[in-house]
Design a protein around this motif. Sequence first.
Motif, PDB file in Angstrom:
ATOM      1  N   LEU A 132     -13.914  14.907   7.926  1.00 55.92           N
ATOM      2  CA  LEU A 132     -12.916  15.957   8.137  1.00 55.92           C
ATOM      3  C   LEU A 132     -13.153  17.114   7.172  1.00 55.92           C
ATOM      4  N   PRO A 133     -12.752  18.313   7.543  1.00 52.53           N
ATOM      5  CA  PRO A 133     -12.875  19.440   6.618  1.00 52.53           C
ATOM      6  C   PRO A 133     -11.987  19.216   5.392  1.00 52.53           C
ATOM      7  N   PHE A 134     -12.550  19.495   4.216  1.00 46.52           N
ATOM      8  CA  PHE A 134     -11.812  19.278   2.973  1.00 46.52           C
ATOM      9  C   PHE A 134     -10.492  20.045   2.941  1.00 46.52           C
ATOM     10  N   PHE A 135     -10.498  21.306   3.372  1.00 44.64           N
ATOM     11  CA  PHE A 135      -9.270  22.096   3.279  1.00 44.64           C
ATOM     12  C   PHE A 135      -8.132  21.473   4.092  1.00 44.64           C
ATOM     13  N   LEU A 136      -8.451  20.862   5.239  1.00 45.97           N
ATOM     14  CA  LEU A 136      -7.408  20.191   6.025  1.00 45.97           C
ATOM     15  C   LEU A 136      -6.904  18.933   5.332  1.00 45.97           C
ATOM     16  N   VAL A 137      -7.821  18.158   4.766  1.00 46.74           N
ATOM     17  CA  VAL A 137      -7.421  16.951   4.028  1.00 46.74           C
ATOM     18  C   VAL A 137      -6.554  17.346   2.843  1.00 46.74           C
ATOM     19  N   HIS A 138      -6.989  18.339   2.091  1.00 49.38           N
ATOM     20  CA  HIS A 138      -6.244  18.774   0.908  1.00 49.38           C
ATOM     21  C   HIS A 138      -4.850  19.255   1.278  1.00 49.38           C
ATOM     22  N   LEU A 139      -4.762  20.132   2.254  1.00 43.71           N
ATOM     23  CA  LEU A 139      -3.464  20.661   2.676  1.00 43.71           C
ATOM     24  C   LEU A 139      -2.559  19.548   3.198  1.00 43.71           C
ATOM     25  N   GLY A 140      -3.084  18.730   4.107  1.00 47.16           N
ATOM     26  CA  GLY A 140      -2.290  17.633   4.668  1.00 47.16           C
ATOM     27  C   GLY A 140      -1.825  16.652   3.608  1.00 47.16           C
ATOM     28  N   TYR A 141      -2.722  16.306   2.698  1.00 43.83           N
ATOM     29  CA  TYR A 141      -2.374  15.344   1.653  1.00 43.83           C
ATOM     30  C   TYR A 141      -1.290  15.902   0.735  1.00 43.83           C
ATOM     31  N   LYS A 142      -1.409  17.162   0.344  1.00 42.60           N
ATOM     32  CA  LYS A 142      -0.404  17.759  -0.546  1.00 42.60           C
ATOM     33  C   LYS A 142       0.968  17.774   0.112  1.00 42.60           C
ATOM     34  N   TYR A 161       0.844  -1.194   0.000  1.00 43.53           N
ATOM     35  CA  TYR A 161       0.000   0.000   0.000  1.00 43.53           C
ATOM     36  C   TYR A 161       0.884   1.249   0.000  1.00 43.53           C
ATOM     37  N   GLU A 162       0.518   2.209  -0.833  1.00 39.88           N
ATOM     38  CA  GLU A 162       1.207   3.495  -0.889  1.00 39.88           C
ATOM     39  C   GLU A 162       0.191   4.588  -1.199  1.00 39.88           C
ATOM     40  N   LEU A 163       0.480   5.788  -0.759  1.00 42.40           N
ATOM     41  CA  LEU A 163      -0.375   6.926  -1.098  1.00 42.40           C
ATOM     42  C   LEU A 163      -0.369   7.140  -2.612  1.00 42.40           C
ATOM     43  N   ARG A 164      -1.502   7.561  -3.141  1.00 42.15           N
ATOM     44  CA  ARG A 164      -1.625   7.892  -4.566  1.00 42.15           C
ATOM     45  C   ARG A 164      -1.260   9.363  -4.754  1.00 42.15           C
ATOM     46  N   ARG A 165      -0.094   9.609  -5.286  1.00 47.12           N
ATOM     47  CA  ARG A 165       0.328  10.989  -5.510  1.00 47.12           C
ATOM     48  C   ARG A 165      -0.634  11.694  -6.471  1.00 47.12           C
ATOM     49  N   GLU A 166      -1.238  10.925  -7.355  1.00 47.60           N
ATOM     50  CA  GLU A 166      -2.113  11.492  -8.372  1.00 47.60           C
ATOM     51  C   GLU A 166      -3.578  11.577  -7.934  1.00 47.60           C
ATOM     52  N   ALA A 167      -3.863  11.433  -6.664  1.00 49.01           N
ATOM     53  CA  ALA A 167      -5.250  11.556  -6.200  1.00 49.01           C
ATOM     54  C   ALA A 167      -5.805  12.914  -6.632  1.00 49.01           C
ATOM     55  N   THR A 168      -7.027  12.901  -7.127  1.00 51.78           N
ATOM     56  CA  THR A 168      -7.660  14.122  -7.627  1.00 51.78           C
ATOM     57  C   THR A 168      -8.373  14.863  -6.491  1.00 51.78           C
ATOM     58  N   LEU A 169      -8.791  16.082  -6.791  1.00 50.51           N
ATOM     59  CA  LEU A 169      -9.575  16.832  -5.810  1.00 50.51           C
ATOM     60  C   LEU A 169     -10.857  16.073  -5.467  1.00 50.51           C
ATOM     61  N   ARG A 170     -11.434  15.424  -6.453  1.00 50.24           N
ATOM     62  CA  ARG A 170     -12.643  14.616  -6.211  1.00 50.24           C
ATOM     63  C   ARG A 170     -12.346  13.482  -5.223  1.00 50.24           C
ATOM     64  N   ASP A 171     -11.191  12.811  -5.406  1.00 49.79           N
ATOM     65  CA  ASP A 171     -10.788  11.745  -4.479  1.00 49.79           C
ATOM     66  C   ASP A 171     -10.617  12.291  -3.067  1.00 49.79           C
ATOM     67  N   LEU A 172      -9.966  13.437  -2.963  1.00 51.74           N
ATOM     68  CA  LEU A 172      -9.732  14.040  -1.648  1.00 51.74           C
ATOM     69  C   LEU A 172     -11.036  14.472  -0.986  1.00 51.74           C
ATOM     70  N   ARG A 173     -11.962  14.999  -1.785  1.00 52.49           N
ATOM     71  CA  ARG A 173     -13.276  15.368  -1.228  1.00 52.49           C
ATOM     72  C   ARG A 173     -14.010  14.129  -0.712  1.00 52.49           C
ATOM     73  N   ALA A 174     -13.948  13.054  -1.490  1.00 49.73           N
ATOM     74  CA  ALA A 174     -14.613  11.811  -1.072  1.00 49.73           C
ATOM     75  C   ALA A 174     -13.995  11.293   0.225  1.00 49.73           C
ATOM     76  N   PHE A 175     -12.666  11.345   0.328  1.00 52.46           N
ATOM     77  CA  PHE A 175     -12.003  10.908   1.556  1.00 52.46           C
ATOM     78  C   PHE A 175     -12.407  11.803   2.728  1.00 52.46           C
ATOM     79  N   ALA A 176     -12.433  13.118   2.512  1.00 52.64           N
ATOM     80  CA  ALA A 176     -12.813  14.052   3.579  1.00 52.64           C
ATOM     81  C   ALA A 176     -14.233  13.768   4.065  1.00 52.64           C
ATOM     82  N   ARG A 177     -15.165  13.531   3.125  1.00 46.85           N
ATOM     83  CA  ARG A 177     -16.549  13.211   3.520  1.00 46.85           C
ATOM     84  C   ARG A 177     -16.592  11.917   4.322  1.00 46.85           C
ATOM     85  N   GLU A 178     -15.907  10.887   3.818  1.00 46.03           N
ATOM     86  CA  GLU A 178     -15.906   9.588   4.500  1.00 46.03           C
ATOM     87  C   GLU A 178     -15.308   9.683   5.895  1.00 46.03           C
ATOM     88  N   ALA A 179     -14.256  10.476   6.032  1.00 44.75           N
ATOM     89  CA  ALA A 179     -13.558  10.602   7.311  1.00 44.75           C
ATOM     90  C   ALA A 179     -14.209  11.628   8.239  1.00 44.75           C
TER      91      ALA A 179
END
Length: 190
Positions: A141-151, A121-139
């Motif tokens: 968590l606020p999207f902006f925190l997920v986006h910033l942390g992931y980047k 298992y490895e992080l997907r460097r190419e995860a899209t904004l849509r992927d990050l939004r879906a993860f934020a909803r599932e978790a």
Amino acid sequence: MRLIYRRLIHDLAGSLPPGTRLLDVGTGPGYLLGYLARERPDLSLWGLDFSPGMIRRARQRATAPPAAPRWLVADACRLPFAAGVFGQVVASFSFHIWPCPVAGLLELRRVLAPGGRAWVYELRREATLRDLRAFAREAGLPFFLVHLGYKIVSRHHALPESEFTHLLRQAAGPRGNLRPAHHIFWRAEL
């Protein structure tokens, strides 16, 4: 990361036959095996990491017997096990730092029992904004925190898909398979 590890547990726990002997390569502080030990106390769990400090932390966090994992300090590129002894080998979010990735993948395959599986298992460097939004909803968590942390994290702790695929093909040939396992991470199968 706890949320991600729980997703890995969901991916693993339901697919392992009772009594499976599982090796976690690059276990770090042992989160994955700690969760697995609670979820599936029937498994024989082994955790390996190059860092003595990480193994010390894993031992401190470990569950009580009989589900307690066994911990050891060793190199992913030279696993200290005989061939064919594990039904499942997992490497979660450590592959990107292995000094010899192809040799490490070959080692994972070497220690697999006939019919066993190795998943990386490895992080997907190419995860899209849509992927990050879906993860934020599932978790939750606020999207902006997920986006910033992931980047921040993915910049230094994730391989580009092309590099991951190339290394996987070198070690596993056409049998290797890389696919998204979740919104923000890959699962390579050997």
